[in-house]
Design a protein around this motif. Structure first.
Motif, PDB file in Angstrom:
ATOM      1  N   ASP A 212      17.870   2.467 -35.658  1.00  0.00           N
ATOM      2  CA  ASP A 212      18.781   3.271 -36.467  1.00  0.00           C
ATOM      3  C   ASP A 212      18.454   4.754 -36.547  1.00  0.00           C
ATOM      4  O   ASP A 212      19.337   5.600 -36.494  1.00  0.00           O
ATOM      5  CB  ASP A 212      18.804   2.719 -37.891  1.00  0.00           C
ATOM      6  N   THR A 213      17.182   5.057 -36.676  1.00  0.00           N
ATOM      7  CA  THR A 213      16.839   6.436 -36.979  1.00  0.00           C
ATOM      8  C   THR A 213      16.950   7.360 -35.793  1.00  0.00           C
ATOM      9  O   THR A 213      16.972   8.581 -35.942  1.00  0.00           O
ATOM     10  CB  THR A 213      15.393   6.519 -37.521  1.00  0.00           C
ATOM     11  N   VAL A 214      16.951   6.790 -34.620  1.00  0.00           N
ATOM     12  CA  VAL A 214      17.046   7.622 -33.430  1.00  0.00           C
ATOM     13  C   VAL A 214      18.259   7.145 -32.647  1.00  0.00           C
ATOM     14  O   VAL A 214      18.138   6.581 -31.574  1.00  0.00           O
ATOM     15  CB  VAL A 214      15.760   7.501 -32.585  1.00  0.00           C
ATOM     16  N   PRO A 215      19.432   7.363 -33.195  1.00  0.00           N
ATOM     17  CA  PRO A 215      20.620   6.695 -32.657  1.00  0.00           C
ATOM     18  C   PRO A 215      20.982   7.123 -31.250  1.00  0.00           C
ATOM     19  O   PRO A 215      21.728   6.442 -30.561  1.00  0.00           O
ATOM     20  CB  PRO A 215      21.718   7.087 -33.649  1.00  0.00           C
ATOM     21  N   ALA A 216      20.438   8.211 -30.799  1.00  0.00           N
ATOM     22  CA  ALA A 216      20.817   8.669 -29.468  1.00  0.00           C
ATOM     23  C   ALA A 216      19.903   8.131 -28.376  1.00  0.00           C
ATOM     24  O   ALA A 216      20.086   8.413 -27.201  1.00  0.00           O
ATOM     25  CB  ALA A 216      20.824  10.196 -29.423  1.00  0.00           C
ATOM     26  N   LEU A 217      18.919   7.328 -28.786  1.00  0.00           N
ATOM     27  CA  LEU A 217      17.966   6.858 -27.788  1.00  0.00           C
ATOM     28  C   LEU A 217      18.368   5.512 -27.206  1.00  0.00           C
ATOM     29  O   LEU A 217      18.348   4.476 -27.879  1.00  0.00           O
ATOM     30  CB  LEU A 217      16.569   6.740 -28.418  1.00  0.00           C
ATOM     31  N   SER A 218      18.709   5.500 -25.961  1.00  0.00           N
ATOM     32  CA  SER A 218      18.947   4.235 -25.272  1.00  0.00           C
ATOM     33  C   SER A 218      17.605   3.687 -24.804  1.00  0.00           C
ATOM     34  O   SER A 218      16.642   4.426 -24.633  1.00  0.00           O
ATOM     35  CB  SER A 218      19.873   4.450 -24.080  1.00  0.00           C
ATOM     36  N   THR A 219      17.556   2.389 -24.606  1.00  0.00           N
ATOM     37  CA  THR A 219      16.263   1.814 -24.278  1.00  0.00           C
ATOM     38  C   THR A 219      16.433   0.457 -23.605  1.00  0.00           C
ATOM     39  O   THR A 219      17.558   0.031 -23.321  1.00  0.00           O
ATOM     40  CB  THR A 219      15.382   1.706 -25.545  1.00  0.00           C
ATOM     41  N   VAL A 220      15.334  -0.196 -23.350  1.00  0.00           N
ATOM     42  CA  VAL A 220      15.359  -1.526 -22.747  1.00  0.00           C
ATOM     43  C   VAL A 220      14.690  -2.481 -23.713  1.00  0.00           C
ATOM     44  O   VAL A 220      13.550  -2.262 -24.117  1.00  0.00           O
ATOM     45  CB  VAL A 220      14.609  -1.537 -21.399  1.00  0.00           C
ATOM     46  N   ARG A 221      15.412  -3.508 -24.068  1.00  0.00           N
ATOM     47  CA  ARG A 221      14.884  -4.446 -25.055  1.00  0.00           C
ATOM     48  C   ARG A 221      14.195  -5.612 -24.378  1.00  0.00           C
ATOM     49  O   ARG A 221      14.738  -6.235 -23.463  1.00  0.00           O
ATOM     50  CB  ARG A 221      16.022  -4.964 -25.936  1.00  0.00           C
ATOM     51  N   ILE A 222      12.985  -5.870 -24.847  1.00  0.00           N
ATOM     52  CA  ILE A 222      12.211  -7.009 -24.370  1.00  0.00           C
ATOM     53  C   ILE A 222      12.026  -7.952 -25.544  1.00  0.00           C
ATOM     54  O   ILE A 222      11.807  -7.499 -26.665  1.00  0.00           O
ATOM     55  CB  ILE A 222      10.814  -6.537 -23.906  1.00  0.00           C
ATOM     56  N   ASP A 223      12.092  -9.232 -25.299  1.00  0.00           N
ATOM     57  CA  ASP A 223      11.846 -10.181 -26.383  1.00  0.00           C
ATOM     58  C   ASP A 223      10.343 -10.344 -26.551  1.00  0.00           C
ATOM     59  O   ASP A 223       9.742 -11.324 -26.121  1.00  0.00           O
ATOM     60  CB  ASP A 223      12.509 -11.519 -26.074  1.00  0.00           C
ATOM     61  N   ARG A 224       9.761  -9.380 -27.216  1.00  0.00           N
ATOM     62  CA  ARG A 224       8.303  -9.350 -27.325  1.00  0.00           C
ATOM     63  C   ARG A 224       7.767 -10.550 -28.077  1.00  0.00           C
ATOM     64  O   ARG A 224       6.780 -11.170 -27.672  1.00  0.00           O
ATOM     65  CB  ARG A 224       7.881  -8.063 -28.025  1.00  0.00           C
ATOM     66  N   GLU A 225       8.407 -10.857 -29.169  1.00  0.00           N
ATOM     67  CA  GLU A 225       7.972 -11.991 -29.971  1.00  0.00           C
ATOM     68  C   GLU A 225       8.127 -13.276 -29.149  1.00  0.00           C
ATOM     69  O   GLU A 225       7.251 -14.130 -29.157  1.00  0.00           O
ATOM     70  CB  GLU A 225       8.818 -12.020 -31.248  1.00  0.00           C
ATOM     71  N   GLY A 226       9.211 -13.359 -28.430  1.00  0.00           N
ATOM     72  CA  GLY A 226       9.469 -14.548 -27.625  1.00  0.00           C
ATOM     73  C   GLY A 226       8.400 -14.788 -26.571  1.00  0.00           C
ATOM     74  O   GLY A 226       8.023 -15.925 -26.302  1.00  0.00           O
ATOM     75  N   ILE A 227       7.914 -13.722 -26.001  1.00  0.00           N
ATOM     76  CA  ILE A 227       6.865 -13.877 -24.992  1.00  0.00           C
ATOM     77  C   ILE A 227       5.639 -14.539 -25.607  1.00  0.00           C
ATOM     78  O   ILE A 227       5.049 -15.470 -25.048  1.00  0.00           O
ATOM     79  CB  ILE A 227       6.509 -12.512 -24.362  1.00  0.00           C
ATOM     80  N   GLY A 228       5.274 -14.090 -26.801  1.00  0.00           N
ATOM     81  CA  GLY A 228       4.123 -14.685 -27.470  1.00  0.00           C
ATOM     82  C   GLY A 228       4.365 -16.148 -27.809  1.00  0.00           C
ATOM     83  O   GLY A 228       3.495 -17.001 -27.596  1.00  0.00           O
ATOM     84  N   ARG A 229       5.551 -16.413 -28.314  1.00  0.00           N
ATOM     85  CA  ARG A 229       5.864 -17.774 -28.714  1.00  0.00           C
ATOM     86  C   ARG A 229       5.896 -18.705 -27.510  1.00  0.00           C
ATOM     87  O   ARG A 229       5.300 -19.780 -27.521  1.00  0.00           O
ATOM     88  CB  ARG A 229       7.213 -17.773 -29.433  1.00  0.00           C
ATOM     89  N   LEU A 230       6.574 -18.280 -26.469  1.00  0.00           N
ATOM     90  CA  LEU A 230       6.669 -19.114 -25.267  1.00  0.00           C
ATOM     91  C   LEU A 230       5.302 -19.325 -24.635  1.00  0.00           C
ATOM     92  O   LEU A 230       4.984 -20.411 -24.166  1.00  0.00           O
ATOM     93  CB  LEU A 230       7.624 -18.469 -24.265  1.00  0.00           C
ATOM     94  N   ALA A 231       4.505 -18.282 -24.640  1.00  0.00           N
ATOM     95  CA  ALA A 231       3.165 -18.408 -24.069  1.00  0.00           C
ATOM     96  C   ALA A 231       2.358 -19.420 -24.864  1.00  0.00           C
ATOM     97  O   ALA A 231       1.699 -20.305 -24.296  1.00  0.00           O
ATOM     98  CB  ALA A 231       2.460 -17.056 -24.062  1.00  0.00           C
ATOM     99  N   ALA A 232       2.433 -19.311 -26.177  1.00  0.00           N
ATOM    100  CA  ALA A 232       1.697 -20.251 -27.022  1.00  0.00           C
ATOM    101  C   ALA A 232       2.145 -21.676 -26.733  1.00  0.00           C
ATOM    102  O   ALA A 232       1.325 -22.594 -26.588  1.00  0.00           O
ATOM    103  CB  ALA A 232       1.906 -19.913 -28.495  1.00  0.00           C
TER     104      ALA A 232
END
Lengths: 358, 358
Positions: free
Chosen positions: B309-329
């Motif tokens: 929200d705070t940097v509305p002009a910033l486009s980016t690439v979303r990674i499911d970071r939490e998912g990686i940890g969960r799947l790895a576990a």
DNA sequence: CTGTTAGCGCTTTCAT
DNA sequence: ATGAAAGCGCTAACAG
């Protein structure tokens, strides 16, 4: 170097045909992983010599060291630290108990602690309590690893936890707070004073309609106490407050601000328990077309990196997060090495960062 | 419950006056910490019974369990997991090797991994490589703890490291990347594809003067490769590039942008190897009065919370970071419990988040 | 400088 | 359901 056809060929001072080693049960059963004894047998020395080569090579003749190291390299021997720790009562583990790593506030502390301790030969085992009541179980479990020292965020522990920690008889640093009744050492700052400083700052800037947004955790509550006291001293009270369960997210912060506004609260300043919340508040303010700080001042806490350049209107409170980790590591190491640490209690202080005017 | 005047009073099936316990060396020397044997003696049972009460209470009569547990509580016995691990060859440790925790990109992964594994009875020992060549030493040290499983960020390991890990014979998850030659299991995404997607996105949006700002780490380099390939395919090349040593900080990102501009580079878009860099770039753009994204589009990587929200002009690439940890576990746990995990390789993918137009 | 002996505190295996 | 004996792999303490 000539091949050594049999284990004990002309080294280790074997005077005659004495068998090289007690010859362990012939077939190597078990893990399959190479043991110190395997290395010893192959190198034609006693196990303790291998141990010394690994841990205290200065006690062993250079040639022997080299020879044994060669065998170690060839066999891929990795010392079993469980066994070593059990025998020596030196686990080379330091436990670190922290609420979470995801809110970003503790990571530099952990990193600094881990780095410093790694350099000194210790591993950090991280325990994440998740702001819940898991602390007690976590402490017990983690003490079972027989850490040589303990780093723990916070100073409010259950009686059981206190007792367990004390009976472990290891150096302890309680961090991120101060207390009159430390378990051992303390590296932190006063949350009451932070809260007070935030209030003083806002009042001094001329704000009078001050609202606040908090996560429901023990240290935030203490900051709020200091905050409210100062407001009261100035004849003020909060014009609105939101308290939500930890952890803090930007979304919740934004929602909290929205709630305040929809309740008719019209603050000229909002104090938040974290930069994350503050950002949510900023987002909501922007969405509503409120100019920051002209129409609404926002204060956070923590001075996370994002709070800097990109969010220039966000004032905050800076904590030397990395310093806390470093100082804690040094205090623990001093203790571990027998030198009494210089100070039992270190107040690292804090700094109000005003970005509303700069 | 009646007091038991002597150790072996009418329990443990003792049929006659047989002495209760071999009576250990009279005076309790050593650590001072309560041992399983202490508990056994006080409770009037054998050590193994205490062990069972702790680990497999279902094998012990309810009354005995209760009695022993009472003694455990009273004495404050904390099982020595070093000894237990050594004897059982089950350390209940999972090692996690990660470049750093301070840049925020890995923290949800670590948290998810730690949480999930904790629930299953495992401790995570964290190793921080710091993006340096420390990985080899770290792996060796940490394998010395005899972890039952290993989580490691990245797929490019030195031959020595590979060999060491393989000879540990434990389940391994390499994360945050993909590879044709996994050590065991993989949970990640393709960095080449991320880079390609970033370039495609910018080109599709009509940008033609594209610059980029990278940290000098292996995975970022792979993203850049994908990025450059796509640019080339469109007949474009970078109009300017900055590559600086890891770790990424906002300050460095800003400086990199300043350098590009002072070199006369006038991009209409800048791709960054991290959101942190992207923020620095945004800060510099703002300082120079460049409208974002009208005059300059900025893309980051990671979709860290501040990027929202705070940097509305910033486009980016979303990674499911939490998912990686969960799947790895989950993959590791499946392996540990003997069930073969469903898939050896999990591509969690990624998502380009366009905030320049939303 | 190197080796011997005796555990560290727990769990395994096999009895009972 | 409970126990005895035998280690797990390593190091401390003492010899030589």
């Amino acid at each position: 170097m000539p091949r050594r056809p049999r284990a004990n060929a002309g080294r280790t001072g074997a005077r005659d045909g004495r068998p090289a080693r007690p010859a362990r049960p012939a077939t190597s059963r078990s893990t399959g992983s190479v043991t110190l004894e395997d290395v010893a047998r192959i190198a034609g020395v006693s196990p303790i010599t291998v141990s010394r080569v690994v841990n205290r090579p200065e006690l062993v003749r250079a040639a022997t060291v080299e020879h044994v190291q060669r065998v170690i390299a060839r066999t891929g021997y990795v010392p079993n630290l469980l066994a070593g720790g059990l025998a020596s009562r030196r686990s080379r583990i330091v436990a670190a108990i922290v609420p979470t790593v995801t809110n970003g506030i503790f990571v530099e502390t952990i990193q600094a602690l881990t780095d410093r301790l790694w350099d000194a030969g210790y591993h950090v085992v991280l325990g994440l309590t998740g702001y819940t009541a898991r602390e007690e179980a976590l402490v017990t479990e983690i003490l079972g690893r027989r850490p040589e020292a303990l780093f723990i965020v916070g100073v409010n522990h259950s009686p059981v936890t206190r007792r367990r920690i004390l009976s472990a008889q290891i150096p302890v640093v309680e961090a991120w707070d101060l207390t009159e009744t430390p378990l051992d050492m303390v590296v932190g700052f006063s949350h009451e004073k932070v809260g007070a400083a935030v209030a003083e700052h806002l009042v001094a800037k001329g704000y009078r309609r001050i609202a606040s947004v908090w996560a429901d955790d023990a240290r935030a509550a203490r900051r709020r106490r200091g905050f409210l006291e100062v407001l009261a001293r100035h004849g003020l009270e909060e014009v609105g407050v939101s308290i939500t369960p930890a952890p803090s997210t930007q979304r919740v912060g934004r929602q909290s601000m929205a709630d305040l506004l929809s309740r008719g609260v019209r603050p000229d300043a909002v104090a938040c328990s974290s930069d994350t919340f503050a950002q949510g508040v900023l987002a909501e303010a922007r969405a509503r077309g409120l100019a920051v700080p002209a129409e609404l001042a926002v204060m956070g806490f923590g001075d996370l990196e994002f709070a800097a350049d990109t969010v220039p209107a966000l004032s905050t409170v800076r904590i030397d997060r990395e310093g806390i980790g470093r100082l804690a590591a040094e205090a623990l190491l001093a203790h571990l090495e027998g030198k009494p640490p210089p100070r039992k209690v270190v107040d690292v202080g804090f700094q109000v960062v005003d970005r509303a005017t700069t």
